[in-house]
Design an enzyme around this catalytic site. Structure first.
Site, short mmCIF file in Angstrom:
data_model
loop_
_atom_site.label_atom_id
_atom_site.label_comp_id
_atom_site.label_asym_id
_atom_site.label_seq_id
_atom_site.Cartn_x
_atom_site.Cartn_y
_atom_site.Cartn_z
N GLY A 33 0.81 -1.22 0.00
CA GLY A 33 0.00 0.00 0.00
C GLY A 33 0.84 1.26 0.00
O GLY A 33 0.54 2.23 -0.71
N CYS A 34 1.91 1.26 0.77
CA CYS A 34 2.76 2.44 0.86
C CYS A 34 3.54 2.66 -0.43
O CYS A 34 3.77 3.81 -0.83
CB CYS A 34 3.71 2.31 2.05
SG CYS A 34 2.82 2.25 3.63
#
Length: 154
Positions: free
Chosen positions: A43-44
């Site tokens: 996600g990051c």
């Protein structure tokens, strides 16, 4: 905790370029201050690459992007190199800035509880005033939403 319409809490953190950076260094520009849990995680990485892919558009709107996590300087540098990130990542290993912005939270994952950063983005205007916040951010479409907000106020 920081609130919209108030002066954003200033801070000084080590940046991925090895220099100390203060929020107040960016007066005169919009600051997109985004907090994220961890370098190199799916996600990051998606979020960072989305900011990278729209970097020019943010620059055209007089905005600087600053990412903050509790990762080390070395990890930030590897993350930047691996994905060609054109903006600074700041080191908040002691969670001091995350606490000031109210994003250091109790999290739950697979039945375990732990403290960590809740993905959040803040827009600070050229005078240092917090004008917009997104908390509990979902990655997909988020960067476009931030960009849309900046375009609307420009």
């Amino acid at each position: 905790m920081v609130q919209i319409g108030q002066l954003a809490p200033d801070f000084a953190l080590k940046a991925s370029n090895g220099e100390m950076v203060q929020l107040s260094d960016f007066r005169g520009k919009y600051v997109v201050l985004y907090f994220y849990p961890k370098d190199m995680t799916p996600g990051c990485t998606t979020e960072a690459c989305d900011f990278r892919d729209h970097y020019r558009e943010f620059q055209d709107l007089n905005a600087v992007i600053l990412g903050i996590s509790t990762d080390s300087l070395e990890r930030h540098q590897k993350f930047i190199e691996k994905y060609g990130l054109p903006f600074l990542l700041l080191v908040d290993e002691q969670q001091e800035v995350a606490e000031k912005y109210g994003v250091w939270k109790l999290k739950k994952n697979f039945g375990k509880e732990y403290m960590g950063i809740e993905r959040s983005t803040f827009i600070i205007d050229p005078n240092g005033i917090l004008i917009k916040e997104w908390r509990k951010v979902k990655v997909n479409g988020h960067v476009e939403e931030v960009l849309k907000f900046l375009k609307e106020i420009s």
